[in-house]
Design a protein around this motif. Structure first.
Motif, PDB file in Angstrom:
ATOM      1  N   MET A  50       1.020  -1.241   0.042  1.00 41.33           N
ATOM      2  CA  MET A  50      -0.012   0.041   0.102  1.00 41.33           C
ATOM      3  C   MET A  50       0.963   1.315  -0.026  1.00 41.33           C
ATOM      4  O   MET A  50       0.481   2.187  -0.876  1.00 41.33           O
ATOM      5  CB  MET A  50      -0.931  -0.034   1.109  1.00 41.33           C
ATOM      6  CG  MET A  50      -1.673   1.153   1.468  1.00 41.33           C
ATOM      7  SD  MET A  50      -2.716   1.287   3.014  1.00 41.33           S
ATOM      8  CE  MET A  50      -1.334   1.460   4.174  1.00 41.33           C
ATOM      9  N   ARG A  54       0.690   3.762  -2.997  1.00 43.99           N
ATOM     10  CA  ARG A  54       0.057   5.169  -3.022  1.00 43.99           C
ATOM     11  C   ARG A  54       1.028   6.198  -3.171  1.00 43.99           C
ATOM     12  O   ARG A  54       0.639   7.196  -3.226  1.00 43.99           O
ATOM     13  CB  ARG A  54      -0.165   5.097  -1.338  1.00 43.99           C
ATOM     14  CG  ARG A  54      -1.527   4.114  -1.056  1.00 43.99           C
ATOM     15  CD  ARG A  54      -2.854   4.491  -1.821  1.00 43.99           C
ATOM     16  NE  ARG A  54      -3.348   5.749  -1.413  1.00 43.99           N
ATOM     17  CZ  ARG A  54      -4.399   5.793  -0.440  1.00 43.99           C
ATOM     18  NH1 ARG A  54      -4.774   5.029   0.383  1.00 43.99           N
ATOM     19  NH2 ARG A  54      -4.840   6.993  -0.019  1.00 43.99           N
ATOM     20  N   ALA A  82      -1.579   2.364   9.485  1.00 43.29           N
ATOM     21  CA  ALA A  82      -2.938   3.227   9.440  1.00 43.29           C
ATOM     22  C   ALA A  82      -2.827   4.449   9.814  1.00 43.29           C
ATOM     23  O   ALA A  82      -3.541   5.646   9.380  1.00 43.29           O
ATOM     24  CB  ALA A  82      -4.140   2.273   9.970  1.00 43.29           C
ATOM     25  N   SER A 123      -3.060   8.012   7.092  1.00 48.51           N
ATOM     26  CA  SER A 123      -4.028   8.774   6.873  1.00 48.51           C
ATOM     27  C   SER A 123      -4.062  10.151   8.005  1.00 48.51           C
ATOM     28  O   SER A 123      -4.651  10.880   7.872  1.00 48.51           O
ATOM     29  CB  SER A 123      -5.178   7.905   7.272  1.00 48.51           C
ATOM     30  OG  SER A 123      -5.226   7.367   8.654  1.00 48.51           O
ATOM     31  N   ARG A 153       0.434  10.373  -0.198  1.00 49.30           N
ATOM     32  CA  ARG A 153      -0.377   9.940  -1.177  1.00 49.30           C
ATOM     33  C   ARG A 153      -0.568  10.816  -2.323  1.00 49.30           C
ATOM     34  O   ARG A 153      -1.145  10.511  -3.323  1.00 49.30           O
ATOM     35  CB  ARG A 153      -1.808   9.941  -0.286  1.00 49.30           C
ATOM     36  CG  ARG A 153      -1.896   8.719   0.588  1.00 49.30           C
ATOM     37  CD  ARG A 153      -3.378   8.686   1.654  1.00 49.30           C
ATOM     38  NE  ARG A 153      -3.289   9.588   2.617  1.00 49.30           N
ATOM     39  CZ  ARG A 153      -4.107  10.456   2.855  1.00 49.30           C
ATOM     40  NH1 ARG A 153      -5.087  10.517   1.983  1.00 49.30           N
ATOM     41  NH2 ARG A 153      -4.018  11.240   3.947  1.00 49.30           N
ATOM     42  N   GLN A 190      -8.777  -2.341  -1.645  1.00 51.68           N
ATOM     43  CA  GLN A 190      -8.783  -1.182  -2.354  1.00 51.68           C
ATOM     44  C   GLN A 190      -7.730   0.036  -1.785  1.00 51.68           C
ATOM     45  O   GLN A 190      -7.931   1.130  -1.739  1.00 51.68           O
ATOM     46  CB  GLN A 190     -10.351  -0.724  -1.981  1.00 51.68           C
ATOM     47  CG  GLN A 190     -11.175  -1.215  -2.904  1.00 51.68           C
ATOM     48  CD  GLN A 190     -11.071  -1.089  -4.168  1.00 51.68           C
ATOM     49  OE1 GLN A 190     -11.216  -0.142  -4.901  1.00 51.68           O
ATOM     50  NE2 GLN A 190     -10.695  -2.128  -4.961  1.00 51.68           N
ATOM     51  N   TRP A 191      -6.572  -0.182  -1.211  1.00 56.34           N
ATOM     52  CA  TRP A 191      -5.338   0.419  -0.962  1.00 56.34           C
ATOM     53  C   TRP A 191      -5.744   1.033   0.202  1.00 56.34           C
ATOM     54  O   TRP A 191      -5.349   2.384   0.510  1.00 56.34           O
ATOM     55  CB  TRP A 191      -5.047   1.417  -2.181  1.00 56.34           C
ATOM     56  CG  TRP A 191      -4.437   0.663  -3.282  1.00 56.34           C
ATOM     57  CD1 TRP A 191      -3.075   0.423  -3.599  1.00 56.34           C
ATOM     58  CD2 TRP A 191      -5.227  -0.028  -4.563  1.00 56.34           C
ATOM     59  NE1 TRP A 191      -2.852  -0.323  -4.849  1.00 56.34           N
ATOM     60  CE2 TRP A 191      -4.121  -0.424  -5.412  1.00 56.34           C
ATOM     61  CE3 TRP A 191      -6.349  -0.050  -4.941  1.00 56.34           C
ATOM     62  CZ2 TRP A 191      -4.440  -1.033  -6.403  1.00 56.34           C
ATOM     63  CZ3 TRP A 191      -6.916  -0.636  -5.860  1.00 56.34           C
ATOM     64  CH2 TRP A 191      -6.045  -1.195  -6.798  1.00 56.34           C
ATOM     65  N   ARG A 192      -6.581   0.615   1.273  1.00 53.47           N
ATOM     66  CA  ARG A 192      -7.023   1.385   2.217  1.00 53.47           C
ATOM     67  C   ARG A 192      -6.764   0.250   3.485  1.00 53.47           C
ATOM     68  O   ARG A 192      -7.055  -0.875   3.205  1.00 53.47           O
ATOM     69  CB  ARG A 192      -8.605   1.643   2.449  1.00 53.47           C
ATOM     70  CG  ARG A 192      -9.095   2.637   1.083  1.00 53.47           C
ATOM     71  CD  ARG A 192      -8.635   3.893   1.439  1.00 53.47           C
ATOM     72  NE  ARG A 192      -9.099   4.710   0.372  1.00 53.47           N
ATOM     73  CZ  ARG A 192      -8.716   5.168  -0.952  1.00 53.47           C
ATOM     74  NH1 ARG A 192      -7.674   4.635  -1.134  1.00 53.47           N
ATOM     75  NH2 ARG A 192      -9.270   5.893  -1.550  1.00 53.47           N
ATOM     76  N   SER A 193      -6.222   0.990   4.488  1.00 47.75           N
ATOM     77  CA  SER A 193      -5.947   0.096   5.601  1.00 47.75           C
ATOM     78  C   SER A 193      -6.695  -0.731   6.421  1.00 47.75           C
ATOM     79  O   SER A 193      -6.414  -1.900   6.660  1.00 47.75           O
ATOM     80  CB  SER A 193      -5.094   0.957   6.674  1.00 47.75           C
ATOM     81  OG  SER A 193      -4.093   2.023   6.339  1.00 47.75           O
ATOM     82  N   THR A 245      -9.686  -1.842   5.281  1.00 53.11           N
ATOM     83  CA  THR A 245     -10.217  -2.764   4.241  1.00 53.11           C
ATOM     84  C   THR A 245      -9.092  -3.991   4.043  1.00 53.11           C
ATOM     85  O   THR A 245      -9.533  -5.160   3.619  1.00 53.11           O
ATOM     86  CB  THR A 245     -10.787  -2.354   2.951  1.00 53.11           C
ATOM     87  OG1 THR A 245      -9.918  -1.105   2.296  1.00 53.11           O
ATOM     88  CG2 THR A 245     -12.136  -1.726   3.303  1.00 53.11           C
ATOM     89  N   ASN A 248     -10.208   1.808  -6.849  1.00 53.98           N
ATOM     90  CA  ASN A 248      -9.620   3.027  -6.521  1.00 53.98           C
ATOM     91  C   ASN A 248      -8.143   2.974  -6.488  1.00 53.98           C
ATOM     92  O   ASN A 248      -7.352   3.633  -5.380  1.00 53.98           O
ATOM     93  CB  ASN A 248     -10.006   3.133  -4.882  1.00 53.98           C
ATOM     94  CG  ASN A 248     -11.404   3.447  -4.531  1.00 53.98           C
ATOM     95  OD1 ASN A 248     -12.318   4.049  -5.398  1.00 53.98           O
ATOM     96  ND2 ASN A 248     -12.203   2.647  -3.582  1.00 53.98           N
TER      97      ASN A 248
END
Length: 317
Positions: A26, A30, A166, A170, A179, A244-247, A249, A303
């Motif tokens: 990720m 990202r 995470a 973010s 990002r 989906q490149w999200r921590s 999920t 995404n």
């Protein structure tokens, strides 16, 4: 309930390395750099870490030895990822080809080196890292048998890595800038962000976590390293895409694939599953069939970072 505890414990063994490596992927993607070299990075990290444990286990053992092995695996993965970052960022090479070269080189290097020094490619070690029960926590009803009995500290390291990753991606300025380099590097450069630096950082972080993921995969599941991580680097890429490149999920996707891998590996220890009239080969295919289905559906609403895989040239706008 014993069967439930057993399945959860086994799922941890398979899910945690997927979680760590996918989080590493990720960071790289990202930032705008595709890293399909995670398989090779895992192999190199596991090779370095297990080799250290193999050499040092005569003089030390237990959790300190494991922690040192993990640190060495992470440093090795980070250094090895520099080859990919230099090719992808400075030379603006095709990132898929560069990652493929990393994968091809790592396995061959591990086999050649192991045979040169050991005579065989397998590097054995004694498992002195298993924890029968964590003091106090292991006695907690329900939770204790699931998370704090028959476990390894790698499980807790995995959750720690998730929490830090995470938070950083973010909630920090570093994460925001990283990002931005993967979404619109020209705009990031225009406001003074060093795109090259953040892309290097993303790839190196992915290398560190990939190396850690390699040894975290080997320790709970074997007592020797055979120059392979059984395709886990590629499976981690599937977790990354499904997540989906999200921590958060990615965390869920890791446990989904971990459960699939558990069913394919320990089905003979689950009475209900064992008694089904299903050939053994079908069970072993479960993780890969699940990967195909998941990626087919996940690709519909991807995404993907907009600038992922696109080399950045500071001289163009």
């Amino acid at each position: 309930m014993d069967i439930v505890y057993f399945i959860i414990q086994q799922t941890m063994y398979f899910s945690i390395p997927l979680l760590i490596v996918a989080l590493g992927g990720m960071y790289s993607e990202r930032s705008g750099v595709i890293n399909i070299g995670l398989e090779g990075i895992m192999v190199m990290g596991a090779f370095a870490g297990i080799s250290f444990i193999h050499v040092m286990e005569q003089t030390m053992s237990g959790q300190l030895l494991l922690v040192l092995g993990i640190l060495i695996a992470g440093v090795t993965g980070g250094l090895f990822s520099l080859f990919h970052s230099f090719a992808a960022i400075n030379l603006r090479a095709d990132q898929t080809i560069s990652g493929t070269a990393i994968n091809m080189f790592a396995g061959a290097f591990a086999i050649f080196t192991a045979r040169t020094f050991n005579g065989i490619q397998q590097i054995g070690f004694t498992d002195t890292f298993h924890i029968d029960s964590v003091p106090v926590l292991g006695k907690i009803p329900l939770i204790g048998p699931m998370l704090f009995q028959n476990c390894y500290i790698t499980t807790y390291i995995g959750f720690l890595v998730f929490a830090i990753a995470a938070l950083v991606i973010s909630k920090t300025r570093f994460g925001l800038r990283l990002r931005s380099c993967g979404e619109f590097p020209q705009a990031a450069d225009a406001v003074g962000i060093n795109v090259y630096f953040y892309r290097y950082a993303g790839v190196i972080i992915s290398g560190v976590l990939g190396g850690i993921g390699g040894i975290v995969f080997v320790i709970p599941t074997s007592t020797e390293f055979n120059a392979t991580v059984a395709g886990y680097g590629f499976l981690a890429l599937a977790v990354l895409i499904f997540g989906q490149w999200r921590s958060l999920t990615i965390l869920g996707a890791s446990f989904f694939f971990g459960i699939m891998k558990t069913l394919s590996s320990v089905y003979s220890g689950i009475p209900v599953v064992k008694n089904l009239p299903v050939p053994n080969e079908i069970y072993k295919m479960i993780p890969y069939i699940a990967t195909l289905f998941v990626l087919a559906f996940a690709s519909r609403s991807s995404n993907t970072p907009r600038a992922e895989g696109i080399p950045y040239d500071k001289g163009t706008r």
